[in-house]
Write a protein that holds these residues in place. Sequence first.
Motif, mmCIF file in Angstrom:
data_model
loop_
_atom_site.group_PDB
_atom_site.id
_atom_site.type_symbol
_atom_site.label_atom_id
_atom_site.label_comp_id
_atom_site.label_asym_id
_atom_site.label_seq_id
_atom_site.Cartn_x
_atom_site.Cartn_y
_atom_site.Cartn_z
ATOM 1 N N SER A 412 -3.626 4.179 3.939
ATOM 2 C CA SER A 412 -3.391 4.097 5.377
ATOM 3 C C SER A 412 -2.945 2.697 5.785
ATOM 4 N N LYS A 413 -3.596 1.695 5.262
ATOM 5 C CA LYS A 413 -3.250 0.317 5.605
ATOM 6 C C LYS A 413 -1.859 -0.045 5.081
ATOM 7 N N ALA A 414 -1.548 0.418 3.861
ATOM 8 C CA ALA A 414 -0.226 0.140 3.305
ATOM 9 C C ALA A 414 0.849 0.839 4.137
ATOM 10 N N LYS A 415 0.579 2.051 4.562
ATOM 11 C CA LYS A 415 1.538 2.800 5.368
ATOM 12 C C LYS A 415 1.820 2.093 6.688
ATOM 13 N N LYS A 416 0.801 1.479 7.262
ATOM 14 C CA LYS A 416 0.948 0.789 8.549
ATOM 15 C C LYS A 416 1.494 -0.627 8.391
ATOM 16 N N GLY A 417 1.670 -1.091 7.168
ATOM 17 C CA GLY A 417 2.171 -2.448 6.943
ATOM 18 C C GLY A 417 1.141 -3.511 7.230
ATOM 19 N N GLU A 418 -0.144 -3.185 6.996
ATOM 20 C CA GLU A 418 -1.222 -4.116 7.328
ATOM 21 C C GLU A 418 -1.678 -4.955 6.137
ATOM 22 N N ILE A 419 -1.162 -4.653 4.937
ATOM 23 C CA ILE A 419 -1.572 -5.411 3.756
ATOM 24 C C ILE A 419 -0.336 -5.838 2.974
ATOM 25 N N ASP A 420 -0.475 -6.933 2.236
ATOM 26 C CA ASP A 420 0.670 -7.529 1.539
ATOM 27 C C ASP A 420 0.782 -7.113 0.076
ATOM 28 N N LEU A 421 -0.359 -6.892 -0.569
ATOM 29 C CA LEU A 421 -0.389 -6.544 -1.996
ATOM 30 C C LEU A 421 -1.404 -5.426 -2.206
ATOM 31 N N TRP A 422 -1.024 -4.394 -2.934
ATOM 32 C CA TRP A 422 -1.974 -3.312 -3.184
ATOM 33 C C TRP A 422 -1.643 -2.591 -4.482
ATOM 34 N N ARG A 423 -2.683 -2.078 -5.128
ATOM 35 C CA ARG A 423 -2.498 -1.256 -6.320
ATOM 36 C C ARG A 423 -2.019 0.119 -5.894
ATOM 37 N N ALA A 424 -1.033 0.650 -6.603
ATOM 38 C CA ALA A 424 -0.469 1.950 -6.254
ATOM 39 C C ALA A 424 -0.086 2.694 -7.521
ATOM 40 N N SER A 425 0.119 3.973 -7.377
ATOM 41 C CA SER A 425 0.637 4.785 -8.476
ATOM 42 C C SER A 425 1.459 5.903 -7.871
ATOM 43 N N TRP A 426 2.379 6.418 -8.662
ATOM 44 C CA TRP A 426 3.189 7.540 -8.202
ATOM 45 C C TRP A 426 3.328 8.545 -9.329
#
Length: 539
Positions: A412-426
């Motif tokens: 949710s935070k990544a979607k809103k552009g509220e964080i700069d670095l995050w772990r992700a997978s696709w």
Amino acid sequence: MDELNGKSVFRMNLASGLSTLDPAYARDQGAIWMCGQLFNGLVEFDENLAIQPALATSYSISDSGKTYTFSLRRDVFFHPDPLFGSKNTRRLEAKDIAYSFTRICNPALASPGFWIFNGKISGVEAYRNGSASAISGFEVVAPDTFRIHLVQPFPPFLGNLAMAYGFVVPWEVTEHYGKDFRNHPIGTGPFRFKSWDEGTSLILIKNEKYFETGLPYLDAIQVRFIRDRLSEFGEFCQGKLDFVNGLDKATKDEVFLPDGKIKPAYLTKYRFDRAPQLNTEFIGILVDDSLARAHNSPMLDRRVRQALNYAIDREKLVDYLLNGNGYPATAGIMPRGIPGFDSTKIQGYHYDPDRAVQLLAEAGYPGGKGLPVLSLKSNPSYQAVMEFIQKSFERIGITMEIDNMDGGTLRSKAKKGEIDLWRASWIADYPDGENYLGLLYSGNIPPNGANRMRYANPVFDSLYLEALSTTADSVRFDLYRQMETTALPDAPIVPLFYDKILRIVQPSIEGLETNAMNMLYLKRVRNKPLGSIRISFSL
């Protein structure tokens, strides 16, 4: 209880549980796997991820790439159910396909699979807003002919239809049971439903009238729901399960040596199947000028982003942290195993700490001086990998803290552009590079899509749109590689590793195939007891 003594049963476990047996809601692995035994789609993937006819005998695509015509098999019958009347079954017809696909698009159903048709099929919007009672893009030409009309070409579309959301259900049975269809699944698949004691066991039995002559070989499938992965592996070692899909960290350390080799005690007893899985693990980076600038983020400088990429020894990460169960992500966002993947033609990032230090100095942060403490958002289950990355960054002078949170909050935070670095997978929804490269297309910046990095590059976008209008695979794959080559220097992500399927199988099991989508195909599996006592139960 002795009815299955001496018969062929495949015994497996779903540690994550089972949410549904209705393909309209099959969004997790357990539901996808089990629906795959009960239902069929028009087409399916083979072990090489090539599209093959299933309920269709053949299909054709118009020159425009917008019209798909399917000729249906005439020997397909639904599983027995009293709702079919005196014959207890009936033949599959094109109207069942129209019903099944329209059902996915019905807003009242709220199927998570609506995206496979959303924006692609003619007439969907009119149907959903109530101005049309049917979807014009789903055309029943004849009882054995079905046609789909797309708004515009979408080359990966057949891959969408091969997903569980594309499975076909009988209209009258589905209407009768409504929401309870999850507990009364009637399909055309190689196995049919027997019983489901939620949280305890699921039993599927052989469909004696399955349309693929001679299949399935198994008499039944028995599924258990052991949550603890260590207990699951213990049951496997005792011969009470026929295969295990993946291992948790503790069990990996029990089975594998630190360098990823299998310990001899296990290698001689079981079969280990390892193959590429379409999943890319990466670090997402917010590169939107206005949002990142508001955070005073150093990630706006692509030299800093490149430095992060060069700082990580991906080979060591895979060998010693994952016990070899992965592939270093040194060729971009598209994972190994996806059609068109060619690491020789895409030069990604390799471990080069000297280059990372040089880039930081060029960006005005010599030795990391002046660089604020970075915060990498993750969740506790990835702690070991995140600590490896933390130490990798420290070696080039970057201080980073790990901020764990639950996955929903992070996304949710990544979607809103509220964080700069995050772990992700696709994990791939369908095996086409577009599914990954779409993560970097500016048209998919939230709320329109999953480009949470908010990356925008006009050259990349132009190549992406060109690829969508290209039906020739060889040309499209070349465009995909050009897109990777365009985005890699901008470094909107830090690719970490591509996933690897790990299956540990009893020696009595034959014919267990897989593909890079990690699908479970059991219709060609044989279980030949090697003198051990078999679990039995009554049909």
